[in-house]
Design a protein around this motif. Structure first.
Motif, short mmCIF file in Angstrom:
data_model
loop_
_atom_site.label_atom_id
_atom_site.label_comp_id
_atom_site.label_asym_id
_atom_site.label_seq_id
_atom_site.Cartn_x
_atom_site.Cartn_y
_atom_site.Cartn_z
N GLY A 169 0.80 -1.22 0.00
CA GLY A 169 0.00 0.00 0.00
C GLY A 169 0.84 1.27 0.00
N TRP A 170 0.30 2.31 0.66
CA TRP A 170 0.96 3.61 0.65
C TRP A 170 2.33 3.57 1.30
N ALA A 171 2.60 2.59 2.17
CA ALA A 171 3.90 2.52 2.85
C ALA A 171 5.05 2.30 1.86
N ALA A 172 4.74 1.91 0.63
CA ALA A 172 5.78 1.70 -0.37
C ALA A 172 6.56 2.98 -0.67
N ILE A 173 5.91 4.14 -0.49
CA ILE A 173 6.59 5.40 -0.79
C ILE A 173 7.01 6.13 0.48
N LEU A 174 6.86 5.49 1.64
CA LEU A 174 7.22 6.14 2.90
C LEU A 174 8.69 6.54 2.95
N PRO A 175 9.64 5.69 2.51
CA PRO A 175 11.05 6.12 2.55
C PRO A 175 11.31 7.39 1.73
N GLN A 176 10.67 7.48 0.57
CA GLN A 176 10.86 8.67 -0.27
C GLN A 176 10.34 9.92 0.42
N LEU A 177 9.17 9.82 1.05
CA LEU A 177 8.59 10.98 1.73
C LEU A 177 9.42 11.38 2.94
N LEU A 178 9.91 10.40 3.69
CA LEU A 178 10.68 10.71 4.89
C LEU A 178 12.05 11.28 4.53
N ALA A 179 12.64 10.80 3.44
CA ALA A 179 13.91 11.38 3.00
C ALA A 179 13.72 12.84 2.60
N VAL A 183 15.32 16.64 4.22
CA VAL A 183 15.83 17.81 3.49
C VAL A 183 15.09 19.07 3.94
N VAL A 184 13.77 18.94 4.15
CA VAL A 184 12.98 20.08 4.62
C VAL A 184 13.46 20.53 6.00
N PHE A 185 13.71 19.58 6.89
CA PHE A 185 14.20 19.91 8.23
C PHE A 185 15.55 20.63 8.15
N ALA A 186 16.42 20.13 7.28
CA ALA A 186 17.74 20.76 7.14
C ALA A 186 17.60 22.17 6.59
N ALA A 187 16.73 22.36 5.59
CA ALA A 187 16.53 23.69 5.01
C ALA A 187 15.89 24.65 6.01
N ALA A 188 15.10 24.11 6.94
CA ALA A 188 14.44 24.95 7.93
C ALA A 188 15.37 25.35 9.07
N GLY A 189 16.58 24.78 9.09
CA GLY A 189 17.54 25.17 10.12
C GLY A 189 17.49 24.34 11.38
N VAL A 190 16.80 23.19 11.35
CA VAL A 190 16.75 22.34 12.53
C VAL A 190 18.14 21.87 12.91
N GLY A 191 18.96 21.56 11.90
CA GLY A 191 20.32 21.12 12.17
C GLY A 191 21.14 22.18 12.88
N ASP A 192 20.94 23.44 12.53
CA ASP A 192 21.68 24.52 13.18
C ASP A 192 21.32 24.62 14.66
N VAL A 193 20.03 24.49 14.96
CA VAL A 193 19.59 24.57 16.36
C VAL A 193 20.16 23.42 17.16
N VAL A 194 20.06 22.19 16.60
CA VAL A 194 20.61 21.03 17.30
C VAL A 194 22.12 21.17 17.45
N GLY A 195 22.78 21.71 16.44
CA GLY A 195 24.22 21.90 16.50
C GLY A 195 24.63 22.86 17.61
N GLY A 226 11.55 7.92 11.28
CA GLY A 226 11.25 6.68 10.59
C GLY A 226 12.20 6.29 9.50
N ASN A 227 13.23 7.09 9.23
CA ASN A 227 14.12 6.80 8.11
C ASN A 227 15.48 7.45 8.34
N ALA A 228 16.54 6.67 8.17
CA ALA A 228 17.89 7.20 8.38
C ALA A 228 18.24 8.27 7.35
N PHE A 229 17.66 8.16 6.15
CA PHE A 229 17.93 9.17 5.13
C PHE A 229 17.34 10.52 5.52
N ALA A 230 16.28 10.50 6.30
CA ALA A 230 15.70 11.75 6.78
C ALA A 230 16.53 12.33 7.92
#
Length: 318
Positions: A169-179, A183-195, A226-230
């Motif tokens: 079902g829909w879970a087949a595309i879950l890795p793509q969405l989570l990856a 990228v969205v989290f990184a662009a939003a600056g979440v990595g900078d705050v955690v850093g 849910g995904n290491a790529f994310a």
């Protein structure tokens, strides 16, 4: 030169075929929902670069709505029966693993050899995406070998593929969405705050503390997302590059490789990785939905400790 665009076209054509086959499957009470879902996904693969940000965003929201409202249906593809597949497997034995082994062999060959091959001064494969392209080539080659060897009905490969899509079902595309979420989290600056938090909390110059923050952080973010790529772009921007590489002089290649393995430890521990941990339990009919995770948990923790020690020992040897 073969680029990643070719891979997207191949994937898009498969999803388009799945949409068409779903439309003619009258055994599926939700066939039109399946048709629209896989058709939209095919459109994303085939024309995503031309749709723009707004178009792709609307497409993703449409996919979420289709999957979220009562889910997708499951049809009855015109393919072989379980008894026929079992008889075929018993007749051919371990030789059935040959097509499956073609895929990683081709991916390895492409990553090590084919990316260096040039024809009239141009690379055969895009060197930056050689592994992914080789993986897709391996899938196509394995399919050709399987069809030539097993001689199934012409539509059997597509019908079998659709059968698996209907089951997952829909879970087949879950890795793509989570990856993409990573990228969205990184662009939003979440990595900078955690850093900033990690930089102020960790002892200056303490390699083990920095490595543990990165590996454990990769696992924990993977549990959440849910995904290491994310998790990778967030934790690498937050801890990996600024602390391990720049401040402490660690090897970025070793850090990235072992960091991804640490993230995969988190994959073993989370129901968010539905396609790995929840879907198999459902397919096997296990009474405990979280049974797979409970079995994997000790192994995941031991591997996480091992990855932390490996990075500490190997990343700073240069």
């Amino acid at each position: 030169m073969i680029t990643l665009d070719v891979v997207y076209v191949v994937g898009g054509l498969f999803f388009a075929a799945s949409a068409v086959l779903s439309a003619v499957d009258r055994e599926n009470s939700r066939r039109w929902k399946n048709t629209l879902f896989w058709g939209l996904l095919a459109m994303s693969f085939l024309f995503g670069s031309r749709l723009g940000d707004l178009g792709n965003g609307a497409l993703v929201i449409s996919l979420v709505l289709l999957a979220g409202v009562r889910g997708l249906g499951q049809g009855r593809p015109a393919t072989t029966t379980p008894e026929e597949r079992r008889a075929s497997a018993e007749r051919r034995g371990d030789l059935l693993f040959v097509p499956a082994l073609i895929i990683p062999t081709t991916a390895l060959l492409g990553a090590l050899v084919l990316k260096r091959v040039e024809i009239r001064g141009a690379h055969l494969l895009d060197p930056k995406q050689a592994t992914l392209i080789s993986l897709a080539l391996g899938v196509v080659l394995a399919l050709v070998v399987s069809v030539a060897w097993l001689r199934p009905p012409p539509l059997a490969p597509l019908q079998e593929g659709r059968r698996l899509l209907d089951i997952v079902g829909w879970a087949a595309i879950l890795p793509q969405l989570l990856a993409a979420l990573g990228v969205v989290f990184a662009a939003a600056g979440v990595g900078d705050v955690v850093g900033e938090l990690a930089g102020s909390a960790l002892p200056s110059g303490d390699r083990l503390a920095a490595v543990a923050a990165y590996t454990v952080g990769m696992a924990m973010f993977t549990v959440i997302m849910g995904n290491a790529f994310a998790a990778f772009p967030v934790m690498t921007a937050a801890v990996g590059l600024p602390l391990i590489v720049r401040r402490l002089g660690g090897d970025p290649a070793i850090m990235s490789a072992i960091g991804m393995l640490s993230g995969f430890c988190g994959t073993l521990m989370t129901p968010m990785a539905a396609n790995f941990n929840i879907v198999p339990a459902a397919l096997l009919g296990l009474p405990d939905r979280d049974g797979v995770i409970k079995v994997q948990l000790p192994t995941a923790l031991l591997l996480l400790i091992g990855n932390t020690l490996l990075m500490y020992l190997l990343a700073f040897r240069r």
